[in-house]
Write an enzyme that holds these catalytic residues in place. Structure first.
Site, PDB file in Angstrom:
ATOM      1  N   GLU A  23     -76.332  55.191  35.161  1.00  0.00           N
ATOM      2  CA  GLU A  23     -75.693  56.506  35.039  1.00  0.00           C
ATOM      3  C   GLU A  23     -74.437  56.451  34.179  1.00  0.00           C
ATOM      4  O   GLU A  23     -74.103  57.413  33.483  1.00  0.00           O
ATOM      5  CB  GLU A  23     -75.353  57.091  36.408  1.00  0.00           C
ATOM      6  CG  GLU A  23     -76.564  57.557  37.206  1.00  0.00           C
ATOM      7  CD  GLU A  23     -77.214  56.441  38.015  1.00  0.00           C
ATOM      8  OE1 GLU A  23     -76.801  55.266  37.871  1.00  0.00           O
ATOM      9  OE2 GLU A  23     -78.152  56.742  38.785  1.00  0.00           O
TER      10      GLU A  23
ATOM     11  N   PHE B 132     -78.268  60.005  54.261  1.00  0.00           N
ATOM     12  CA  PHE B 132     -78.634  58.977  53.289  1.00  0.00           C
ATOM     13  C   PHE B 132     -78.196  59.422  51.882  1.00  0.00           C
ATOM     14  O   PHE B 132     -78.483  60.525  51.436  1.00  0.00           O
ATOM     15  CB  PHE B 132     -80.148  58.741  53.311  1.00  0.00           C
ATOM     16  CG  PHE B 132     -80.585  57.742  52.274  1.00  0.00           C
ATOM     17  CD1 PHE B 132     -80.152  56.410  52.325  1.00  0.00           C
ATOM     18  CD2 PHE B 132     -81.422  58.129  51.232  1.00  0.00           C
ATOM     19  CE1 PHE B 132     -80.540  55.499  51.355  1.00  0.00           C
ATOM     20  CE2 PHE B 132     -81.821  57.216  50.261  1.00  0.00           C
ATOM     21  CZ  PHE B 132     -81.372  55.896  50.325  1.00  0.00           C
ATOM     22  N   GLN B 133     -77.471  58.573  51.199  1.00  0.00           N
ATOM     23  CA  GLN B 133     -76.948  58.792  49.855  1.00  0.00           C
ATOM     24  C   GLN B 133     -76.048  60.018  49.762  1.00  0.00           C
ATOM     25  O   GLN B 133     -75.998  60.683  48.732  1.00  0.00           O
ATOM     26  CB  GLN B 133     -78.095  58.873  48.828  1.00  0.00           C
ATOM     27  CG  GLN B 133     -78.803  57.530  48.681  1.00  0.00           C
ATOM     28  CD  GLN B 133     -79.732  57.439  47.510  1.00  0.00           C
ATOM     29  OE1 GLN B 133     -80.330  58.434  47.108  1.00  0.00           O
ATOM     30  NE2 GLN B 133     -79.882  56.254  46.968  1.00  0.00           N
TER      31      GLN B 133
END
Ligand SMILES: Cc1ncc(C[n+]2csc(CCOP(=O)(O)OP(=O)(O)O)c2C)c(N)n1
Length: 611
Positions: free
Chosen positions: A48, A110-111
């Site tokens: 990224e 999650f995340q």
């Protein structure tokens, strides 16, 4: 339409043709919609951070807003360096981050990460989408904010359910934007322009000090016309390279820590600084108390917060460089400065950029050959370190938006992805047929070399010149000068063979060790339609000069590390000295005593550092 389709339709309405990024759980609805369309070129990167720098490179090369996307959590945090970089260098960019679905926000899902909060100090503005029907307005505003006024990054955080939710109403994209309290493009006041004209008329030794603010509004033509009209020398910052044509009689090239001696001397002697789109950065001013002591200042900037931030301006002008230069062109009468320019010409002749020619392949020589081969027509991106400074010194871009580097943040790993983004801008027709070169160091390149896969997969033919000195060269230079050569954490001797790395990614890689191979290698790379990496094995002892040590003044400039060239009859004379070696030695002695004691190393004190 669902939220993801609304988002893509909005991006198309903004004229977006490219998006750089990596998919993931929270951003799946948007990738799903991306896969069903072909108007926006979705480039899958390998990291990224690479995607973020590609968006920056695209924006800096084209003047359009760069667009980047990442998923929630680690995808979003990987964008943070690029967002900061875009913030520091005022690069117009929009970052889309996936977020966990709205009902899960705040539950350590999650995340999940609070990218909105994390990036608060490093964005121009940010949005969290809370209603699907807000997406067109948010996109419209985000692009408007990113590109207007002082450009910068805008974050749009999109919870997964916002991308999935259906919206029954008709799609409408707003035609205009009104944001209360945001009026970035106010025209400069006439009184300020007249006050500036008066100072310019009175000045005997003026200097134009220009930076990214000129490049970012494509005001190079206006700058050239104005400099010629008032016969005023021009020096550029690192990010201002390309704003004024190198080789022009009025060009003093880059100023500051590694700027030319003549630019720094001229700044010190000037009686009027016409500062346009610059921020008096510490790499330029060194010790601001001793910097340009006799000069009045006209400071033009689109960001009123910059005016007077570092240096008091007798005439502060709030406005964009292009409009203000046009106003100057109308109001300010033509002038000449024969005596001043003749002095500067002498300094240019006395103290040109120079380097020790003996021994191993010199990085400066490679840059000179790149200049010859491209004639300054190519876009050059760089990474951060000695190679960056050599590139800024020896590459003279002919055009604006052609020297793309990480100035404010100084991000190693920026150069190659930024080059890919710039080349994509060219391929998309914004600057057709422009070659793109990335000049990088062996340390910096290893921070994002995985993007070779992106370059090769999408056929984005960038030429890479690795100036490979087997070390973190700039850090080594500082340890040599200021830490008595106590080498620590700089050895990159176990580098991979970069030519083989390039080949592993199906690109072409060539290693060059001697001067007489350089020109041919560059020529062959230019002819090659694909990605080419030239691995130049360069001299680790080749340091960047001139150098004004951090926080110091022009009096402490070390002109030349090789001992080949002393500016005889040059600047020293104007300061009561005779301009000879003793004069400069005296300056260095000042640097090793009093306030500065301990900062220069023993070699220097013992007179062993050749000057
Ligand atoms: C991400 C990041 N980490 C660390 C630094 C500090 N730093 C500045 S220049 C430099 C050395 C760069 O080495 P290299 O890329 O090999 O270039 P050279 O100076 O040898 O030309 C380092 C470590 C930085 N600018 N960016």
């Amino acid at each position: 339409m669902d939220g993801a389709e609304i988002l893509l339709e909005s991006l198309k309405q903004e004229g977006c043709d490219t998006l750089f990024g990596i998919s993931g759980g929270a951003i799946l609805p948007i990738y799903d919609a991306l896969g069903k369309q072909s108007d926006i070129w979705s480039i899958l990167t390998r990291h990224e951070q690479g995607a973020g720098h590609m968006a920056e490179g695209y924006a800096r090369a084209t003047g359009r807003v760069g667009l980047c996307i990442g998923t929630s959590g680690p995808g979003a945090t990987n964008l943070v360096t690029a967002i900061t970089d875009a913030f520091m260098d005022s690069t117009p960019t929009v970052f889309l981050s996936g977020q966990v679905a709205s009902p899960n926000i705040g539950k350590d899902a999650f995340q999940e990460c609070d990218i909105f909060g994390i990036t608060m100090p490093i964005v121009k503005h940010s949005y969290m989408v809370k209603n699907t029907q807000d997406i067109p307005r948010i996109v419209k505003e985000a692009f408007h904010i990113a590109r207007t006024g002082r450009p910068g990054p805008v974050l749009i955080d999109i919870p997964k359910d916002m991308g999935e939710r259906e919206f029954q109403g008709a799609f409408e994209y707003p035609e205009s934007v009104t944001l209360r309290g945001y009026q970035p493009d106010a025209p400069a006041a006439d009184e300020q322009i007249r006050a500036a004209a008066k100072l310019i008329a009175e000045a005997k030794q003026p200097i134009l000090y220009v930076g990214n603010g000129v490049n970012s509004v494509d005001a190079a033509d206006e700058l050239l016309a104005f400099a010629e009209k008032i016969n005023c020398p021009v020096t550029t910052t690192l990010l201002g390279r390309g704003a004024f044509p190198g080789g022009h009689a009025l060009a003093l090239d880059m100023l500051g820590m590694h700027g030319t001696a003549y630019a720094n001397w001229a700044m010190h002697e000037s009686d009027l600084i016409i500062a346009i789109g610059v921020r008096f950065d510490d790499r330029v001013t060194g010790n601001p108390k001793q910097w340009a002591p006799n000069a009045k200042v006209i400071h033009v900037d689109i960001d009123p917060a910059e005016l007077g931030k570092i240096r008091f301006a007798q005439v502060p002008i709030w406005g964009d460089a292009k409009s203000v230069l046009n106003q100057f062109l109308e109001v300010v009468p033509a002038k000449t400065h024969h005596e001043w320019n003749a002095r500067l010409d002498k300094w240019k002749a006395d103290a040109p950029l120079t380097y020790e020619k003996e021994g191993k392949l010199k990085p400066q020589f490679v840059l000179q050959e790149l200049q010859k081969a491209t004639q300054g027509e190519a876009i050059m991106t760089t990474d951060v370190g000695q190679h960056q400074m050599f590139a800024a010194q020896y590459y003279n871009p002919k055009h604006t938006r052609s020297f793309i580097t990480s100035g404010g943040l100084g991000t190693m790993g920026y150069g190659y992805p930024a080059a890919l983004g710039a080349k994509v801008g060219c391929l998309q027709g914004h600057r057709p047929d422009t070659d793109v070169w990335c000049v990088t160091g062996d340390g910096s390149f290893q921070m994002n070399l995985q993007e070779l896969a992106t370059g090769v997969l999408y056929d984005i033919p960038v030429k890479i010149a690795v100036l490979n000195n087997s070390s973190l060269g700039m850090v080594r230079q500082w340890q040599k000068l200021f830490y008595s050569k106590r080498w620590s954490g700089i050895d990159l001797a176990k580098c991979p063979d970069f030519a083989k790395v390039a080949e592993a990614y199906s690109a072409t890689g060539v290693t060059i060790t001697h001067e007489d191979e350089v020109a041919d290698a560059i020529r062959e790379a230019q002819k090659n339609p694909g990605t080419v990496l030239l691995n130049f094995l360069t001299d680790a002892e080749a340091d960047v000069y001139p150098m004004i040590p951090g926080g110091k003044s022009v009096h402490e400039m070390v002109v030349d590390g090789s001992g080949n060239k002393i500016p005889v009859g040059g600047w020293g004379k104007t300061h009561g000295g005779n301009g000879n070696v003793a004069d400069i030695k005296e300056a260095l002695e000042t640097a090793t005593s009093g306030d500065y004691a301990g900062e220069w190393n023993d070699d220097l004190k013992a007179g062993q550092l050749k000057i």
